[in-house]
Design an enzyme around this catalytic site. Structure first.
Site, PDB file in Angstrom:
ATOM      1  N   ARG A 156       1.334   1.959  -5.837  1.00 39.54           N
ATOM      2  CA  ARG A 156       1.528   0.932  -4.815  1.00 39.54           C
ATOM      3  C   ARG A 156       0.232   0.205  -4.468  1.00 39.54           C
ATOM      4  O   ARG A 156       0.229  -0.730  -3.655  1.00 39.54           O
ATOM      5  CB  ARG A 156       2.082   1.564  -3.536  1.00 39.54           C
ATOM      6  CG  ARG A 156       3.348   2.338  -3.754  1.00 39.54           C
ATOM      7  CD  ARG A 156       3.845   2.909  -2.454  1.00 39.54           C
ATOM      8  NE  ARG A 156       4.125   1.846  -1.514  1.00 39.54           N
ATOM      9  CZ  ARG A 156       5.253   1.167  -1.452  1.00 39.54           C
ATOM     10  NH1 ARG A 156       6.226   1.455  -2.284  1.00 39.54           N
ATOM     11  NH2 ARG A 156       5.426   0.212  -0.584  1.00 39.54           N
ATOM     12  N   ASN A 213       1.302  -0.119   6.013  1.00 41.88           N
ATOM     13  CA  ASN A 213       1.644  -0.865   4.801  1.00 41.88           C
ATOM     14  C   ASN A 213       2.406  -2.112   5.243  1.00 41.88           C
ATOM     15  O   ASN A 213       3.416  -1.985   5.939  1.00 41.88           O
ATOM     16  CB  ASN A 213       2.516   0.024   3.893  1.00 41.88           C
ATOM     17  CG  ASN A 213       3.230  -0.751   2.794  1.00 41.88           C
ATOM     18  OD1 ASN A 213       4.323  -0.405   2.402  1.00 41.88           O
ATOM     19  ND2 ASN A 213       2.631  -1.800   2.295  1.00 41.88           N
ATOM     20  N   GLY A 214       1.917  -3.292   4.855  1.00 38.23           N
ATOM     21  CA  GLY A 214       2.604  -4.527   5.249  1.00 38.23           C
ATOM     22  C   GLY A 214       1.595  -5.586   5.651  1.00 38.23           C
ATOM     23  O   GLY A 214       0.404  -5.473   5.349  1.00 38.23           O
ATOM     24  N   GLU A 227      -1.397  -8.999 -18.158  1.00 43.75           N
ATOM     25  CA  GLU A 227      -1.568  -8.108 -17.005  1.00 43.75           C
ATOM     26  C   GLU A 227      -2.326  -6.833 -17.337  1.00 43.75           C
ATOM     27  O   GLU A 227      -2.982  -6.270 -16.465  1.00 43.75           O
ATOM     28  CB  GLU A 227      -0.246  -7.814 -16.288  1.00 43.75           C
ATOM     29  CG  GLU A 227       0.732  -6.944 -16.993  1.00 43.75           C
ATOM     30  CD  GLU A 227       2.004  -6.707 -16.167  1.00 43.75           C
ATOM     31  OE1 GLU A 227       1.931  -6.618 -14.938  1.00 43.75           O
ATOM     32  OE2 GLU A 227       3.073  -6.604 -16.788  1.00 43.75           O
ATOM     33  N   CYS A 251       0.876  -1.161   0.000  1.00 46.88           N
ATOM     34  CA  CYS A 251       0.000   0.000   0.000  1.00 46.88           C
ATOM     35  C   CYS A 251       0.909   1.205   0.000  1.00 46.88           C
ATOM     36  O   CYS A 251       2.112   1.083   0.137  1.00 46.88           O
ATOM     37  CB  CYS A 251      -0.836   0.043   1.277  1.00 46.88           C
ATOM     38  SG  CYS A 251      -1.758  -1.462   1.597  1.00 46.88           S
ATOM     39  N   TRP A 276      -3.805  -1.702  -1.331  1.00 43.95           N
ATOM     40  CA  TRP A 276      -3.862  -2.892  -2.176  1.00 43.95           C
ATOM     41  C   TRP A 276      -4.214  -4.031  -1.215  1.00 43.95           C
ATOM     42  O   TRP A 276      -3.421  -4.386  -0.344  1.00 43.95           O
ATOM     43  CB  TRP A 276      -2.518  -3.136  -2.850  1.00 43.95           C
ATOM     44  CG  TRP A 276      -2.538  -4.266  -3.821  1.00 43.95           C
ATOM     45  CD1 TRP A 276      -2.960  -4.236  -5.107  1.00 43.95           C
ATOM     46  CD2 TRP A 276      -2.099  -5.609  -3.573  1.00 43.95           C
ATOM     47  NE1 TRP A 276      -2.822  -5.473  -5.684  1.00 43.95           N
ATOM     48  CE2 TRP A 276      -2.297  -6.338  -4.771  1.00 43.95           C
ATOM     49  CE3 TRP A 276      -1.568  -6.275  -2.470  1.00 43.95           C
ATOM     50  CZ2 TRP A 276      -1.980  -7.683  -4.892  1.00 43.95           C
ATOM     51  CZ3 TRP A 276      -1.258  -7.616  -2.583  1.00 43.95           C
ATOM     52  CH2 TRP A 276      -1.465  -8.298  -3.793  1.00 43.95           C
ATOM     53  N   LYS A 289       2.366  -1.581  -8.418  1.00 40.52           N
ATOM     54  CA  LYS A 289       3.700  -1.465  -9.007  1.00 40.52           C
ATOM     55  C   LYS A 289       4.763  -2.144  -8.156  1.00 40.52           C
ATOM     56  O   LYS A 289       5.624  -2.849  -8.655  1.00 40.52           O
ATOM     57  CB  LYS A 289       4.023   0.022  -9.209  1.00 40.52           C
ATOM     58  CG  LYS A 289       5.350   0.284  -9.890  1.00 40.52           C
ATOM     59  CD  LYS A 289       5.315  -0.156 -11.339  1.00 40.52           C
ATOM     60  CE  LYS A 289       6.633   0.049 -12.047  1.00 40.52           C
ATOM     61  NZ  LYS A 289       6.708  -0.804 -13.257  1.00 40.52           N
ATOM     62  N   LYS A 341       2.992  -9.280 -20.412  1.00 40.39           N
ATOM     63  CA  LYS A 341       2.524  -7.907 -20.698  1.00 40.39           C
ATOM     64  C   LYS A 341       1.064  -7.950 -21.123  1.00 40.39           C
ATOM     65  O   LYS A 341       0.250  -7.175 -20.655  1.00 40.39           O
ATOM     66  CB  LYS A 341       3.343  -7.237 -21.817  1.00 40.39           C
ATOM     67  CG  LYS A 341       4.762  -6.841 -21.497  1.00 40.39           C
ATOM     68  CD  LYS A 341       4.911  -5.710 -20.520  1.00 40.39           C
ATOM     69  CE  LYS A 341       4.901  -6.159 -19.105  1.00 40.39           C
ATOM     70  NZ  LYS A 341       6.092  -6.430 -18.408  1.00 40.39           N
ATOM     71  N   HIS A 399       4.674 -30.740 -27.169  1.00 37.89           N
ATOM     72  CA  HIS A 399       4.516 -31.546 -25.955  1.00 37.89           C
ATOM     73  C   HIS A 399       3.269 -31.136 -25.175  1.00 37.89           C
ATOM     74  O   HIS A 399       3.152 -31.452 -23.996  1.00 37.89           O
ATOM     75  CB  HIS A 399       5.772 -31.433 -25.088  1.00 37.89           C
ATOM     76  CG  HIS A 399       7.001 -31.910 -25.789  1.00 37.89           C
ATOM     77  ND1 HIS A 399       7.261 -33.248 -26.006  1.00 37.89           N
ATOM     78  CD2 HIS A 399       8.009 -31.227 -26.374  1.00 37.89           C
ATOM     79  CE1 HIS A 399       8.402 -33.373 -26.679  1.00 37.89           C
ATOM     80  NE2 HIS A 399       8.871 -32.147 -26.922  1.00 37.89           N
ATOM     81  N   GLU A 413       7.795 -12.840 -21.497  1.00 39.64           N
ATOM     82  CA  GLU A 413       7.562 -11.441 -21.122  1.00 39.64           C
ATOM     83  C   GLU A 413       6.428 -10.833 -21.957  1.00 39.64           C
ATOM     84  O   GLU A 413       5.592 -10.088 -21.440  1.00 39.64           O
ATOM     85  CB  GLU A 413       8.874 -10.658 -21.295  1.00 39.64           C
ATOM     86  CG  GLU A 413       8.801  -9.168 -21.051  1.00 39.64           C
ATOM     87  CD  GLU A 413       8.354  -8.753 -19.653  1.00 39.64           C
ATOM     88  OE1 GLU A 413       8.229  -9.608 -18.770  1.00 39.64           O
ATOM     89  OE2 GLU A 413       8.097  -7.550 -19.465  1.00 39.64           O
TER      90      GLU A 413
HETATM   91  O1  M6R Z   1      10.121  -4.157  -8.794  1.00 41.02           O
HETATM   92  P1  M6R Z   1      10.415  -5.577  -9.227  1.00 41.02           P
HETATM   93  O2  M6R Z   1      11.207  -5.640 -10.472  1.00 41.02           O
HETATM   94  O3  M6R Z   1      11.032  -6.382  -8.124  1.00 41.02           O
HETATM   95  O4  M6R Z   1       8.995  -6.177  -9.511  1.00 41.02           O
HETATM   96  C1  M6R Z   1       8.822  -7.510  -9.861  1.00 41.02           C
HETATM   97  C2  M6R Z   1       7.446  -7.779 -10.389  1.00 41.02           C
HETATM   98  O5  M6R Z   1       6.481  -7.468  -9.423  1.00 41.02           O
HETATM   99  C3  M6R Z   1       7.143  -6.947 -11.640  1.00 41.02           C
HETATM  100  O6  M6R Z   1       8.087  -7.173 -12.635  1.00 41.02           O
HETATM  101  C4  M6R Z   1       5.742  -7.299 -12.194  1.00 41.02           C
HETATM  102  O7  M6R Z   1       5.715  -8.614 -12.649  1.00 41.02           O
HETATM  103  C5  M6R Z   1       5.341  -6.325 -13.286  1.00 41.02           C
HETATM  104  N1  M6R Z   1       3.984  -5.919 -13.118  1.00 41.02           N
HETATM  105  C6  M6R Z   1       5.475  -6.891 -14.654  1.00 41.02           C
HETATM  106  O8  M6R Z   1       5.105  -5.986 -15.635  1.00 41.02           O
END
Ligand code: M6R
Length: 616
Positions: free
Chosen positions: A27, A102-103, A496, A2, A76, A611, A493, A512, A489
């Site tokens: 966050r 936060n936590g 998400e 958060c 969050w 994020k 993208k 497979h 990757e």
């Molecule tokens: O800040 P970080 O690179 O440690 O974050 C890792 C993941 O949470 C981050 O890459 C997440 O998968 C992204 N939303 C991907 O786009």
């Protein structure tokens, strides 16, 4: 995970807090709330939804927001669904203590049971409401001051927190504390700014203290900061740092979303990451963190790389690079798995942790575990001064600039650049790379930014492709060799930000299992550039076509063979195998963006995500 914020000083707290919350929405953004304090009282407003919903509610309910101290929170959800009741700040049973957090409090349930037996009641399902009531209980039972009650209570807590708490009868004091979750404190002569990161207060001060784990601070208006150890109340000397953040970098400019801006920033990001580290004419690579620990890398028997999400994908690319150029065996691990399986880590083993935010809870915990076992930990982070960057033995910043879009883009390419430099530098030390190969890769690194810039210009055609496929339910992404992690990757993208199911696979693995999915309704994105198993990929394309799959192929300019076989081609300039992910990822980022955009999604803040994942 958060965002928390607070202010104590002579200014009106509300504008600082509400604007700061907007900057912290990366966050978490499923609910938000504020409390503004005045003599012997406070106004509280919380709501499900984004910060602008909170602003609307404050305005429409005519909530009094005059006061020079206050706290705010953007959430969050971890404990309890996102709704008004679970939103922070949380208030103790007597209505006297108001807290943001936060936590995660791991042992909240056993504490809740004790509090229930002692007559406490709870309005929310959160662990935070349990903590604020524990503090109240300890305070009242023992007639403690708030600061003593906070300290004693926190010593009973298992979990992670950054908190700010205020007693409504003493609104000119805010107590903050940190363990595991980030907490930055901005200081001017007569005022304090509290936030999960310094961005909300860079307009007001460039003096910052990053609280360390196990520290708490008692902030009193007009008085010196009082920093203490939570464990034993030992007084500490604060270390004030100077912030160096450029605000201009954090604006969207002409772009509709930060993600698109960040995709387009990549040519510059690559140059920024290389700046001062690659002297092309002489083929010299300078990375302090490697040079000052040269022997450790020369003698490394293996390297383990630990990361999450996109950073994990960049680490998979690093496995190819380091094994090929430096001839060191590499293992790549999810931080969340690594930390809980009692990994075999010996003294002086080399562990690399990778994180854009530098705050990812699992990666930070993996780092600490590795250090406790005596390993040498090298960090690759984007956020300067982040928890991970402060805890490693050595490291390299990616210098990608602030990444605001939840979907990571420019941090990924910057991480790859660092790994290429690392692999070349270590390869040179270990004599595992010959001079020609080394020089030609250094030269190629110098031109890769221009190639990425060139790929960005194919955007128009990607928009057309997106219009054809934006409505489908499934996508398959295939790649081979160093471009297999790029396929992973690309799929991440898409899923998400557009909520379309997508899977990434090594192309040859298709037969497979995933080949069973292929029919005329499933688009397959396949990376078919030269140099990376080109002939083999042609075989895979034939297998898909035989089952009527639709193919979008990423090919090199001038390609004829693949282009004649597939439904859509996106052309990228040719580069070396080692650098090819830097150009092949660009169309996949754009494709995900365009599809999410056509589907009307909030590209920068997709549902259920944040994020920085500062909870495990
Ligand atoms: O800040 P970080 O690179 O440690 O974050 C890792 C993941 O949470 C981050 O890459 C997440 O998968 C992204 N939303 C991907 O786009």
């Amino acid at each position: 995970m958060c965002g928390i914020i607070g202010y104590l000083g002579d200014r009106e707290a509300y504008p600082i807090i509400i604007n700061g919350l907007k900057k912290l929405e990366y966050r978490g953004y499923d609910s938000s709330g504020i409390a503004i304090f005045y003599e012997n009282g406070y106004s509280l407003c919380k709501t499900k939804g984004r910060v602008y919903e909170l602003e609307k509610k404050i305005y429409s309910c005519k909530i009094k927001v005059k006061g020079t101290s206050g706290i705010g929170h953007t959430r969050w959800a971890t404990h309890g669904i996102p709704d008004d009741l679970n939103a922070h700040p949380h208030v103790s049973n007597s209505n006297e203590l108001i807290m943001i957090h936060n936590g995660i409090i791991e042992n909240y349930y056993s504490i809740k049971v004790i509090l229930l037996k002692n007559g406490f009641t709870f309005k929310s399902e959160t662990d935070t409401e349990v903590l604020v009531n524990l503090i109240e209980y300890v305070k009242k039972e023992n007639k403690f001051s708030l600061e003593e009650a906070v300290r004693i209570s926190l010593n009973e807590i298992v979990g992670a927190y950054s908190i700010a708490i205020v007693d409504k009868y003493n609104p000119e004091t805010i107590i903050i504390a940190k363990l595991g979750s980030p907490l930055a404190l901005g200081i001017n002569k007569k005022e304090f700014f509290i936030a999960s990161d310094p961005i909300p207060f860079i307009d007001y001060t460039d003096n910052v203290i990053y609280l360390k784990d196990g520290e708490m601070a008692i902030l009193k208006k007009g008085e010196e900061l009082d920093l203490r150890k939570i464990l034993d109340n030992h007084k500490l000397n604060p270390i004030i740092k100077k912030l160096q953040i450029n605000l201009k970098k954090i604006e969207k400019g002409k772009y509709k979303y930060f993600m698109l801006k960040e995709i387009y920033e990549q040519p510059k990001t690559i140059l920024d990451t290389l700046r001062g580290r690659l002297l092309i004419p002489k083929g010299i690579i300078c990375i302090d963190g490697i040079e000052s620990h040269k022997d450790i890398f020369i003698n490394a028997k293996s390297i383990t790389i630990v990361a999450c999400g996109t950073s994990w994908h960049a680490s998979l690319i690093a496995e190819y690079l380091l094994e090929k150029l430096a001839r060191i065996p590499v293992e790549v691990e999810y931080a969340s798995e690594f930390r809980y399986r009692n990994p075999i880590v010996k003294e002086k083993d080399v562990i690399i942790v990778v994180s854009q935010s530098g705050e990812t809870a699992d990666t930070l915990a993996a780092l600490k575990l590795a250090k406790n076992k005596g390993a040498f930990v090298f960090g690759i982070c984007n956020v300067v001064g982040s928890s991970i960057s402060r805890n490693v033995d050595a490291g390299a910043y990616t210098h990608a600039g602030p990444e605001i879009g939840v979907a990571s883009t420019k941090a990924f390419t910057a991480q790859i650049i660092i790994f290429v430099l690392l692999a070349l530098k270590i390869g040179k030390y270990r004599l595992s790379i010959n001079d020609n190969q080394y020089q030609s890769l250094c030269k190629e690194l110098g031109s890769v930014s221009e190639k990425v810039d060139h790929v960005l210009k194919v955007n128009q055609y990607i928009k057309e492709i997106s219009k054809v496929y934006y409505h489908v339910n499934n996508f398959l992404y295939l790649g081979r060799g160093i471009n297999f992690p790029v396929a992973l990757e690309g799929a991440l993208k898409l899923k998400e930000i557009s909520y379309i199911h997508a899977e990434g696979y090594p192309a040859a693995e298709m037969k497979h299992g995933p080949i069973a999915l292929i029919d005329k309704n499933i688009p397959v994105v396949i990376i078919a550039t030269k140099k990376v198993c080109y002939e083999k990929i042609i075989g895979n394309i034939q297998e898909i076509k035989a089952r009527k799959g639709k193919i979008i192929a990423i090919v090199n300019e001038g390609d004829i063979q693949v282009s004649m076989m597939v439904d859509h081609v996106i052309k990228v300039p040719e580069t070396s195998e080692e650098l090819s992910p830097l150009v092949t990822i660009i169309p996949l980022q754009l494709l995900a963006y365009e599809i999410a955009y056509i589907r009307g999604k909030n590209v920068d803040q997709p549902r259920n995500l944040a994020k920085s994942v500062t909870v495990e």
